[in-house]
Write a protein that holds these residues in place. Structure first.
Motif, PDB file in Angstrom:
ATOM      1  N   GLY A   1      33.753  25.922  -1.920  1.00  0.00           N
ATOM      2  CA  GLY A   1      33.397  26.191  -3.307  1.00  0.00           C
ATOM      3  C   GLY A   1      32.117  27.002  -3.407  1.00  0.00           C
ATOM      4  N   ARG A   2      31.934  27.617  -4.567  1.00  0.00           N
ATOM      5  CA  ARG A   2      30.778  28.499  -4.770  1.00  0.00           C
ATOM      6  C   ARG A   2      29.976  28.122  -6.005  1.00  0.00           C
ATOM      7  N   CYS A   3      28.682  28.374  -5.914  1.00  0.00           N
ATOM      8  CA  CYS A   3      27.766  28.160  -7.029  1.00  0.00           C
ATOM      9  C   CYS A   3      27.092  29.475  -7.382  1.00  0.00           C
ATOM     10  N   LEU A   4      27.149  29.834  -8.652  1.00  0.00           N
ATOM     11  CA  LEU A   4      26.453  31.000  -9.182  1.00  0.00           C
ATOM     12  C   LEU A   4      25.149  30.516  -9.801  1.00  0.00           C
ATOM     13  N   CYS A   5      24.038  30.994  -9.270  1.00  0.00           N
ATOM     14  CA  CYS A   5      22.708  30.643  -9.770  1.00  0.00           C
ATOM     15  C   CYS A   5      22.077  31.894 -10.375  1.00  0.00           C
ATOM     16  N   ILE A   6      21.693  31.810 -11.641  1.00  0.00           N
ATOM     17  CA  ILE A   6      20.964  32.893 -12.303  1.00  0.00           C
ATOM     18  C   ILE A   6      19.622  32.313 -12.708  1.00  0.00           C
TER      19      ILE A   6
END
Length: 189
Positions: free
Chosen positions: A134-139
């Motif tokens: 799984g992936r996490c998008l951090c802004i």
């Protein structure tokens, strides 16, 4: 309310034309590579800036987590207006996500990790609820003075954010500066 938490009385700042021009949600979500059946979790969902576009990309469940009930009330109305039946609102903290282990494929953490204390606990929680691969998008905000955004002392330098993900078993698969004031990290479990 923690001094680090976003004040809901300023929620109009979360979705305005200037923000959409600088940080178009559809373009940013493309870096997360949401697939048609993915289960998505939007951490600190606010009024749905990323929740609603994510719901258009998947038929899987989209969880919108926020600590602030007022934000979830606004989002609930927007979900009803757009007739999404696969968006579920969840009240809770990133430091203690009220979900089972290995439950989601993609996580969105937009301008919220600087509010998490300690950061390592929040990232461990992200890892816990993400499925393998799984992936996490951090802004986040760059650690430099800007007209908008949190105080400089609350911001996390991009190198420190990358290190925090890597120290918790993530691999950085994408890194970019979409504007002069922000950075994006996509981390994979």
């Amino acid at each position: 309310m923690s001094e680090r938490r976003f004040d809901p009385s300023h929620m109009e700042k979360l979705d305005n034309p200037e923000r959409r021009k600088a940080l178009p949600p559809e373009k940013i979500l493309a870096t997360l590579e949401i697939r048609p059946n993915d289960i998505v979790l939007d951490l600190g969902s606010g009024t749905g800036y990323f929740t609603l576009p994510a719901a258009r990309l998947t038929s899987g469940k989209v969880y919108a987590l926020d600590v602030e009930p007022k934000m979830l009330e606004v989002l609930e109305q927007r979900v009803k207006e757009q007739q999404f039946n696969h968006v579920e609102l969840v009240e809770g903290k990133i430091e203690d996500i009220p979900m089972e282990n290995n439950q989601v494929d993609r996580i969105i953490a937009s301008f919220v990790l600087h509010e998490v204390d300690p950061l390592s606990k929040g990232i461990r929680e992200i890892r816990r609820v993400l499925k393998s691969g799984g992936r996490c998008l951090c802004i986040e905000w760059k650690k430099k003075p800007t007209e908008q955004g949190p105080p400089l002392a609350h911001r996390i330098h991009s190198d420190d954010m990358k290190k925090a993900f890597e120290e918790n078993g993530f691999q950085i698969v994408h890194f970019a500066y979409p504007t002069e004031a922000h950075y994006i990290i996509v981390a994979q479990k």
